[in-house]
Scaffold this motif. Structure first.
Motif, mmCIF file in Angstrom:
data_model
loop_
_atom_site.group_PDB
_atom_site.id
_atom_site.type_symbol
_atom_site.label_atom_id
_atom_site.label_comp_id
_atom_site.label_asym_id
_atom_site.label_seq_id
_atom_site.Cartn_x
_atom_site.Cartn_y
_atom_site.Cartn_z
ATOM 1 N N THR A 127 8.506 -0.362 34.425
ATOM 2 C CA THR A 127 9.655 -0.577 35.292
ATOM 3 C C THR A 127 10.030 -2.055 35.249
ATOM 4 O OG1 THR A 127 8.971 1.224 36.732
ATOM 5 C CG2 THR A 127 10.551 -0.355 37.633
ATOM 6 N N ASN B 295 16.456 -1.546 39.373
ATOM 7 C CA ASN B 295 15.342 -1.414 38.437
ATOM 8 C C ASN B 295 15.788 -0.617 37.225
ATOM 9 O OD1 ASN B 295 13.707 -2.723 40.262
ATOM 10 N ND2 ASN B 295 12.878 -0.855 41.147
ATOM 11 N N VAL C 172 13.918 1.656 34.099
ATOM 12 C CA VAL C 172 12.627 2.224 33.706
ATOM 13 C C VAL C 172 12.678 2.604 32.235
ATOM 14 C CG1 VAL C 172 10.911 3.996 34.174
ATOM 15 C CG2 VAL C 172 12.290 3.093 36.036
#
Length: 1987
Positions: free
Chosen positions: A1511, A1551, A1553
């Motif tokens: 992440t 974020n 990923v």
């Protein structure tokens, strides 16, 4: 090889050190043991797992309960290799009981041992239909009803009740078993066992119906009962004692631990009975009431136990009473706990012979059996402790302890290992059969190993050998622990032969080896010992033969060779076998005879002794028992058996000695007979007598039983007894005798003994058991005489008469009562007993004697009453300890009774404790606490007190009331994210307790509950709204606010809001704001704001609507038209801009207008403001071409100007000529000269010169408009007056002033010219007139600035008197005087010469910078007054970008460049321009906007690693001051070459990923962060986690991975540095090659020619030869890019030159300047004063004159390759907006009468001064007007005209290297033809101003005349088109009557790519030079550079 072996050995030793070499085996251990029970449906199937570990890995098999192995049954059962037992789904008809209803076990074994799993009860349930029914239930009103759901027995094990549905009409109520609404205190209760409990049944319950809902736990199927149950309510008639619905008074329950259970007591009665539950104390008949609490509750008669414990097991009694009677029922409850067992120790190693102990520890309930298994076999041992006294070899292995009950089993295993490395003996080396001759020695060796060390013995033919004279036996232990034994015979004899054996033995075991040793010689039989054999056994005898060879061995008896009967067997090797040996037939001497082939024999004898075991003749005492005193005797005779014999006697297992004291006499008659005799038998002689006979052959015994008749005798004789009334009486009466006496009781009829009768058999209270008379609850009626008799038929028997008397003990009426008292107050306890006196009373406290002496608080007082006694126990001051059970015990002679007083000392409760938080949320908190001591008064309620952490307990307290029977509660309506203090207080009837300890809690955060306040929206500008707001009230935050979402959308839109995020401001109450950018101008938007915290977002605020600020209109007014009204008025009309582009409310229109000739100069423009859509411009100059632009204005500012339109005012009568002179030319002639009118107000058609003699009429003379002088001749002497008028087509103008003159013979020197102010353009030629008259001809003298003229090559006086100045310079400005004189007079005229030059550049500096703007400071040049600037042009470009320009007024001192890229370097310079052109450029300034590339974050903050993903926390990557644009994410496995791009459009924020990574793998992650300032690249090495979340070790050699490169290396590796360096090297190399090639191709003589002269000859001399008149400069607007429709791609960057701040082209501009050249100046483009000399041909010659720099190439310039023109399809482009087709660009469709010129992308500009051309306005951009220079400046080659410079001459045949395609027409025709003679005439009268051509001086032409000539021929004098007063380049570009080849080269659209290529590739020498090409300018070959 030895080295390899040594290394191998060393590794083995190391391995032994790491892992015990002794015993690496591990017995089987279950990893996953199968469960006790596996129930499954035939539709689902089942998998039973059995996982085992051990070393070696165990084998797993499945067995049945009988131990037989289980195999596969196709489709029904399968044993998998991994140990799983699989039962696939099957059809109902395939059910097989032996498969699907079986007890299995998993068995695991390896060499260590075997273990069994627990029993696995597999039960497959075939889905079959079933129905659940309810029956009617009869119940008395007021009682409780229990409705039972009847489930068929075949599914009852799997079907459970989950809820009940109660229906009444259409209403339904469902009560679920697991529902929290299933309360104990409601009317309905679903019991844990599934029954529905209905309390207090009334008539209304009879109208309801009841259904139960069940669930099948295997299939999950739920169904309602098929029938509905009903209650039949019975009205009681009279009273009814309690009764049960069944006669079964005893029930048994088995329930699991932790589950809820209920025990029913289904009794009904009227009045409604009272139920009491008791539990029996284990192991006694005493019972005590069941304690009811939160866990154990009683609902009506049902006892409910929640979360059952093992301690709840036991026997329960339900006692039901009402006023009519009572009843009771017993229930045994067994609470089962899961069985669990462990064996300690799990592994033990025990030395041989030492004890071993295993202990089985278990838990669970109930445990019925304990079983021990050894390697899976039952050991028949059932104790928890297994002890092995002496461990043997066979004891090692796996031991298991199993515990079982009826439901389940559990087991545990342990391993027993033999200690000390026990190894049974093993023969490692032995000997084989040998044959040898006599004499030599014999050596036999035997080597054995073992632990403990074994001992070796030697045998010869079964007899042990010992060392002797010739024979030596020795043994020793070798270094490796083996035992080595030798048998040595020094000199072998024949009789040493035989079968030799070595036997190795230890306490662990033994092993032997045998082999024959044959010695050559005669046969020899060794002597044999006597052999005893027990008769009946088998004899095996070996003949010990020596000698070799032996031919035969036979056995003989009495000379007969055996066998002689069937029992005998003889084997060739000399073995004799005799079965079932008997003395008579087999006891004898047997001879072994050995023979060889020569007939020699040897014999040996064996004496066989047959021993006979004893046999006893049977004996007995007789059939009849003996009577006491009789004599008894038996004889024991041994009929068979060898002597010696030993005979012994035993009685009841005990040996009878000869000198016993029982009177038993033993007598031996002989060796085989013994007699046992008893003279007088008695009871002690009863029993079993054994005679035992023993000899060496065996033992025999025989037994007989002696029975002795014995009359009864008292063991316990009864006596008189007195019993207390109500007690249980027992009288024992026991007697002994043989046969056993029968004891009976009888009772006398009356009060006296006698007449005894049997006891009544039906009286349950009187029982006789084993002679004991028991009378329970004895009463007076039981009093009397009783007879006990004991009779056995021997004698008369025994009898005894006793008196049983019943005495009344004391009695208390009340057995138990409660009494309460307040703590610290006095209390009195009283008990009153009735009964016979004297009665003694004692007090017990908690079953301990209460002594008042020991505690002065207690006082006892007694008072005797008539019927008994009363006792008072006074407590002076009660204490808590007085809460006890006080028992008052009254005793008299007949018994005792007691009563109990449960003394309850009451007080306020103690402080609750154990307050803890079970759960909390934002607004609630769940608390639990431990109930305190309640002060013996039930706690009525608890008060939960809570307050804010900052409050105090007096003022800020809140309370929650909780019932006293609960210890869990919730506090609600709290505020999220708030700190509270909580405490709790208990309250009972007596008061409240102290508060508990305070618990501090912080409620969880919740999303905000309030919207932001004071939301305001204000317009900042046309694209921006500023939203301001204040935070919600802190009480609505519900946590720490993290920011706000500001949503906006078009107010008219139904779409959802677009939200932007604003970070929180920490200052409380501070106003927040957000500027919403990039909005539409003057548009209404709806805006909402909502706060958010980490839990979510709160409510949105009320929509606020606001308009963005008005913007300047983005489109100009449309359809702008002008109409000339008069000579001084023009009407302008327009249509307002489109509504969408108005960007506000148009409040006015501005009409900007001014003369077209000075349109470039803003000072000459006027503006008129009007609100209407048309206006009339007044006060205009007459007959002047005006340009007009219209723009709309709003509050947002002025909008886009429309394209200029042009109208010319009408002609009017001209003004008067400005001056008139009359000069005497002779006696009859006068020369009249005049200056033209200042404002001719039209085209002057002619002048009228009026001549008036004195007293005569004036006489007009018409003079051509081109003349400004008139010679009046034939005059007569006298004074004449002269005046002049000018005429236009409108009429005659005003007369000039009058000049008077008289003819004369004397003609003085006079000058006809007037004083004039001349304005010359820099570098052009100027002629100052001085037209003189006079006779004689006057002398002419010129003075320059007061000094006499010094003639030079540049300044010279022409023959006719005018002064010629060639190439005016700035220093030529000033006054010039022409003086003429002769003898008659003098005259002077003074001219003022002004030189117009391009202005000097201002000084440029940076005043300030921001992230998106640069503020520039402009300081005018010190020489600005010499050449005033009309304006400035700011040139700026981003590094690697394209140049952009901005025009600003000349009075600007600071200017801010907006909308720049953040963190970027910019190059800037400024040029000034005026009507002459553009001046030099200022120095280039390098500046940078604020902001930087994004700095790389630390890995720990940026990346978070998982097992299969990573992440990226993008917020951790700071933007360096410039907003992030995007990220590029790439990864690869470490060591891989190729990068894998994950995404190149990752948006900033939040974020990201990266998925699909492999666990436990090293990766490299490359992140590139981009913002306007550039990009930064970060690489991170990381390893994904393992599947379990663990980390992996670093890779080898990875220790340097974290080291960074030195900063200087990183700096050099930056793309900004590395790329330019590499590009510079490449370009340098390419440049050198190109230059070399170019130089090689040049013609050397061309380079060496003189430059300056050629240039002047070609340009300036050519201009002198042109026709006089019109001059002009063609439009040079778009360059080749415009012409070809080609725009350089926006992303084509020019790399920087290392070490410099501007690109190479800038340096070329600076350095490649040639003195002496000049150019026309473009006010809008960065041109320079001096330009390279163009390459041209000399007139009339083929020689090419080179300037030396024509082949210079701008490094990094972009060159367009051939063929690109075909790619640009003009037909696909849009036409430029223009009012007249004749002036449209190439992209417009040509008008038949106005042929458009074919320059793609160029648009003609209407103009009076053709210098000003309109730049390409594609895309709706505003028009920009720029000067069109005759020469293309080299400075433009990099950015603007890089293509044009390369292709202009070869393609379009323009002469000079930098010439514009506009100049392609021959210049004499191009201009002279276009404007015609009137221009020449008109301007020709301006003194001495020379004409010029395309390359000449850029003097602006006069306004074009109005004409109506539509001729396409450019040579016509006028363009009288009514549609337009504009002259288009298109007209000048039309083909003329040139030779064909020239026309082909001048037609721009006529060349296709092949022709162009031919033109370009044509060698210089072969280029045709047509004479018609103007003054020698023809085609010039040009080197094409291909890139």
């Amino acid at each position: 090889m030895a080295i390899v072996t040594g290394i191998t050995a060393l590794l083995a030793l190391i391995a032994c050190g790491l892992v015990l070499c002794e015993d690496e085996t591990i017995g089987p251990i279950f990893i996953k043991e199968p469960p006790n029970r596996v129930d499954f449906s035939n539709t689902t199937g089942a998998v039973v797992e059995c996982a085992v570990r051990g070393s070696p890995p165990p084998d797993v098999i499945w067995v049945r309960s009988d131990g037989t192995a289980v195999g596969d049954v196709p489709g029904l059962r399968q044993v998998l290799p991994n140990g799983n037992l699989v039962f696939p789904p099957f059809r109902a008809e395939d059910y097989r009981q032996e498969v699907h209803a079986q007890v299995y076990a998993c068995l695991a074994r390896n060499p260590v041992g075997t273990i069994h799993s627990r029993d696995v009860n597999v039960r497959a349930v075939v889905s079959q239909a079933y129905a659940v029914n309810l029956l009617e239930e009869y119940v008395l009103r007021g009682n409780a009803a229990i409705l039972k759901c009847h489930i068929p027995s075949f599914v009852s094990e799997y079907v459970v009740v989950v809820s009940w549905i109660i229906s009444e009409g259409e209403e339904e109520l469902e009560i679920k078993l697991e529902s929290p609404k299933n309360f104990d205190d409601g009317k309905y209760l679903v019991l844990p066992s599934g029954e529905l409990h209905i309390r207090d049944v009334g008539p209304e319950d009879g109208y309801k119906s009841y259904q139960c809902r069940t669930k099948h736990r295997l299939t999950g199927e739920t169904r309602l009962s098929a029938t509905k149950g009903r209650l039949v309510i019975t009205e009681p008639i009279g009273s009814k004692a309690p009764s049960f619905s069944t006669d079964n008074k005893f029930s048994w329950y088995v329930r699991k631990i932790g589950h809820d259970l209920d025990i029913l007591c289904p009794a009904q009665g009227y009045p409604v009975p009272l139920f009491r539950w008791y539990k029996f104390i284990e192991g006694s008949s005493r019972k005590q009431p069941v304690t009811l609490d939160d866990r154990v509750k009683q609902v009506s008669g049902t006892l409910i136990i929640k979360e059952a414990k093992v301690e709840d097991s036991g026997k329960y009694l339900c006692v039901v009473n009402n006023s009519v009677g009572g009843e009771s029922v017993e229930t045994v409850l067994t609470v089962t706990a899961p069985l669990k067992a462990t064996v300690e120790p799990a592994t033990q190693t025990v030395d041989f012979g030492r004890p071993a102990v295993f202990t089985c520890r278990y838990e669970g309930n109930p445990v019925k059996t304990i079983t021990w298994l050894k390697d899976g076999k039952d050991m028949k041992h059932h104790d928890p402790i297994l002890r092995i006294e002496s461990v043997k070899k066979e004891d090692k292995g796996m031991y298991q302890c199993f515990i079982r009950n009826d439901q389940e089993s559990a087991g545990a295993s342990a391993e027993l290992k033999l200690g000390g490395r026990f190894e049974p003996p093993l023969i490692r080396h032995s000997f084989g059969e040998q044959t040898l001759r006599s004499g030599p020695s014999l050596r036999l060796k035997c080597v054995a190993s073992g632990n403990p060390t074994p001992d070796i013995a030697w045998l010869l033919d079964g007899d042990k050998l010992n060392s002797g004279e010739r024979l030596q036996i020795g043994q020793f232990v070798t270094a490796d622990g083996n035992v080595e034994s030798h048998l040595n015979i020094s000199s072998v004899h024949t009789n040493d032969g035989g079968l030799y054996s070595c036997i190795a033995s230890s306490k662990v075991g033994s092993v032997s080896h045998s082999a024959r040793v044959n010695v050559y010689g005669l046969p020899y039989v060794r002597p044999m010992k006597k052999r005893p054999v027990v008769a009946g056994d088998t004899l095996i005898a070996h003949c010990p033969v020596a000698g070799y060879p032996i031919d035969s061995i036979v056995w003989e008896r009495d000379g007969r060779v055996l066998p002689i009967n069937r029992k005998q067997k003889v084997f060739p090797n000399g073995t004799l076998v005799i079965e079932n040996v008997e003395r008579m037939s087999d006891q004898a001497t047997y001879t072994c005879v050995a023979k060889n082939s020569q007939g020699y024999s040897a014999r040996g004898t064996l004496e066989l002794q047959v021993m006979v075991a004893p046999q006893i003749l049977p004996f007995e005492f007789g059939e009849e028992p003996a009577n006491a005193g009789d004599m008894a005797s038996i004889s024991c005779a041994v009929s068979k058996g060898d002597l010696p014999l030993n005979i012994t006697w035993m009685l009841n297992g005990q040996t009878i000695s000869n000198n016993n004291k029982m009177g038993i006499v033993l007598t031996s008659i002989n060796k085989k007979t013994s007699i046992m005799n008893v003279d007088s038998v008695s009871g002690i002689h009863r029993g079993t007598y054994h005679c035992v006979a023993t000899n060496p052959a065996g033992t025999a015994n025989h037994s007989a039983i002696l029975e002795v008749n014995v009359p009864p005798r008292w063991i316990l004789e009864p006596t008189d007894k007195a019993f207390a009334q109500g007690s249980d009486a027992k009288v024992e009466c026991k007697a002994d005798g043989f046969p056993k006496p029968q004891v009976t009781w009888k009772r006398a009829e009356g009060d006296t003994p006698g007449d005894y009768k049997d006891l009544k058999p039906n009286n349950p209270n009187v029982k006789v058991e084993d002679g004991t008379l028991s009378i329970s609850n004895i009463q007076k009626t039981n009093e009397g005489y009783y007879l006990c008799e004991a009779v056995n038929g021997i004698g008369s028997g025994l009898s005894a008469v006793i008196l049983i008397s019943v005495q009344a003990p004391p009695q208390f009426e009340i057995k138990m009562r409660n009494q309460t008292a307040r703590r610290s107050e006095p209390a009195v306890l009283q008990c009153q007993a009735k009964g016979e006196k004297p009665i003694g009373i004692i007090w017990n406290m908690n079953n301990k004697r209460l002594e008042p002496k020991s505690d002065p608080r207690y006082t006892i007082r007694e008072e005797i009453l008539p019927g008994g006694v009363v006792s008072d126990l006074s407590i002076r001051r009660t204490e808590r300890a007085d809460s006890a059970l006080f028992t008052c015990v009254a005793t008299n002679a007949f018994g005792s009774d007691d009563t109990s007083i449960n003394m309850i000392i009451q007080e306020v409760p103690e402080t609750p404790y154990g307050l803890k938080v079970l759960d909390k949320s934002g607004k609630t908190v769940q608390l639990s606490w431990a109930a305190p001591y309640d002060g013996n008064s039930p706690i009525k309620k608890y008060l939960i007190e809570y307050k804010h952490a900052k409050g105090n307990w007096e003022k800020d307290i809140d309370r929650v009331l909780v019932p006293g029977d609960t210890t869990e509660a919730g506090v609600y309506r709290l505020r999220p994210a708030t700190t509270y203090h909580i405490r709790i207080v208990a309250e009972n009837e007596l008061g409240t307790s102290e508060p508990s300890e305070t618990v501090t809690i912080i409620t969880a955060e919740e999303a905000p509950t309030g919207p932001p306040q004071d939301v305001k929206v204000d317009a900042v500008d046309k694209h921006t709204l500023r939203v301001t707001w204040k935070p919600p009230p802190p009480k609505d935050w519900n946590g720490e606010l993290q920011g706000y979402y500001v949503g906006y959308k078009l107010a008219s839109s139904n779409k959802s809001f677009v939200f932007e995020t604003v970070d929180i401001s920490k200052e409380s109450g501070k106003e927040h704001h957000l500027d919403i950018l990039n909005l539409k101008t003057y548009t209404q938007y709806s805006v909402v704001v909502q706060a958010f915290n980490k839990m979510g977002s709160g409510p949105v605020s009320t929509e606020v609507k606001a308009y963005t600020a008005e913007g300047a209109p983005s489109a100009p007014p449309q359809d702008v038209l002008c109409t000339t009204l008069t000579a001084q008025t023009i009407r302008v009309s327009w249509i307002s801009p489109p509504l969408a582009s108005a960007n506000g409310l148009i409040k006015a229109y501005k009409v900007v207008y001014g003369p077209s000739e000075t349109w470039y100069d803003e000072k000459t423009k006027d503006t008129k403001i009007t609100a209407s859509s048309e206006t009339i411009l007044h006060g205009l100059k007459k007959y002047t071409n005006y340009s007009m632009e219209v723009l709309a204005t709003t509050n947002g500012g002025d909008g886009v100007r429309s394209a200029p339109i042009h109208c010319q005012t009408e002609q009017d009568v001209p003004e008067a000529p400005r001056a008139v002179k009359a000069l005497v030319m002779g006696p009859d002639s006068i020369l009249v000269s005049w200056r033209p009118p200042a404002q001719p107000n039209g085209v002057v058609t002619h002048y009228n010169v009026y001549t008036q003699a004195q007293n005569a009429e004036p006489h007009p003379n018409k003079v051509l408009a081109s003349q400004t002088s008139y010679s009046a001749t034939d005059l007569k002497p006298g004074r004449y007056d002269f005046w002049v008028t000018a005429s236009t087509i409108i009429g005659e103008g005003q007369p000039s002033a009058t000049a008077s003159c008289s003819p004369s013979d004397k003609v003085p020197a006079k000058i006809a010219s007037f004083d004039e102010s001349f304005t010359a353009t820099y570098k052009e030629d100027v002629k100052l007139p001085c037209l003189a008259v006079g006779v004689p001809p006057p002398n002419i003298l010129w003075k320059v600035k007061g000094q006499p003229l010094e003639a030079s090559e540049r300044v010279r006086q022409l023959p006719e008197g005018s002064l010629q100045i060639a190439g005016v310079a700035r220093e030529d400005a000033g006054e010039y005087s022409c003086h003429v004189d002769n003898q008659f007079g003098t005259d002077t005229v003074t001219h003022t010469l002004s030189v117009l030059a391009p202005p000097f550049p201002p000084q440029l500096s940076i005043a300030a910078s921001s992230v998106s703007s640069l503020t520039l400071r402009l300081k005018p040049s010190e020489d600005a007054d010499q050449s005033p600037a009309a304006g400035y042009t700011i040139h700026h470009k981003q590094e690697f970008g394209d140049w952009e320009t901005v025009q600003i007024p000349s009075n600007t001192d600071t200017y801010t460049l907006e909308n720049l890229l953040c963190g970027s370097r910019y190059q800037l310079y400024v040029t000034a321009y005026n009507g002459i052109g553009t001046g030099e450029a200022s120095d280039v300034v390098i500046a940078r906007t604020r902001g930087s590339k994004p700095p790389v974050p630390r890995a720990a903050e940026f990346i978070e690693v998982g097992s299969s993903s990573v992440t990226l926390h993008l917020k951790q990557w700071l933007d360096g001051g410039c907003p992030m644009s995007h990220f590029v994410v790439e990864n690869k496995k470490k060591g891989a070459a190729e990068w894998n791009q994950i995404s190149n459009t990752v948006k900033p924020g939040g974020n990201f990923v990266v998925l699909d990574l492999e666990p436990a793998t090293w990766y490299v992650l490359r992140i590139t962060a981009h913002n306007n300032a550039g990009f930064n690249v970060a690489e991170y090495e990381f390893a994904t986690l393992t599947m379990t979340g663990g980390t992996i070790a670093p890779l080898p050699g990875n220790s340097y991975a974290g080291r960074e490169l030195p900063p200087w290396v990183k700096a050099w590796l930056e793309p900004e540095v590395l790329v330019p360096i590499l590009m510079t090297i490449v370009v340098f190399v390419v440049g050198v090659v190109v230059i070399c090639l170019t130089l090689a191709r040049r013609n050397t003589p061309h380079r060496l020619r003189g430059q300056k002269d050629v240039y002047y000859d070609a340009v300036y001399n050519a201009s002198q030869a042109a026709l006089g008149g019109g001059t002009g400069t063609l439009d040079k607007r778009g360059g080749l890019r415009d012409e070809l429709g080609y725009i350089a791609p926006p992303n084509r960057k020019l790399p920087p030159v290392p070490g410099s701040n501007y690109n190479t082209c800038d340096r070329v501009k600076r350095q490649a300047v040639i003195m002496g050249a000049h150019s026309t100046w473009d006010p809008r483009r960065h041109h320079y004063e001096r330009v390279r000399r163009p390459r041209m041909r000399r007139v009339g010659s083929g020689d090419t004159i080179s300037t030396g720099m024509e082949d210079e190439i701008c490094p990094y310039a972009t060159f367009h390759l051939l063929g690109f023109r075909e790619e640009m399809d003009p037909s696909k482009a849009l036409a430029f907006p223009h009012h007249h087709a004749a002036h449209a660009g190439t992209l417009a469709h040509p008008h038949p009468h106005h042929p458009a010129h074919s320059r793609t992308g160029s648009q003609s500009m209407p103009r009076a001064n053709s210098r000003y051309a309109r730049k390409n306005s594609q895309g709706g951009q505003s028009a920009i007007y720029s000067t069109a220079p005759e020469y293309d400046d080299p400075a433009t080659c990099a950015e603007e005209d890089q293509y044009r410079a390369r292709y202009s001459r070869p393609m379009y045949a323009c002469g000079p290297e930098y010439d514009e395609p506009a100049c392609c027409a021959p210049e004499d025709e191009q201009y002279t033809g276009a404007y015609g003679t009137p221009y020449s005439d008109h301007y020709g009268s301006r003194p001495s101003i020379g004409t010029r051509k395309c390359g000449g001086s850029p003097e602006p032409p006069p306004p074009p005349p109005r004409n109506a000539n539509n001729d396409n021929n450019c040579s016509s004098s006028f363009n009288e088109s009514k549609d337009s007063n504009e002259i288009s380049e298109a007209e000048c570009d039309q083909p003329r009557n040139y030779p064909e080849d020239v026309r082909a080269h001048t037609a721009k659209d006529g060349l296709h790519s092949e022709e162009m290529r031919k033109l370009i590739d044509r060698p210089e020498a072969s280029t045709p030079i047509p004479q018609q090409a103007v003054h020698g300018r023809g085609l010039t070959a040009y080197d094409t550079v291909a890139v």
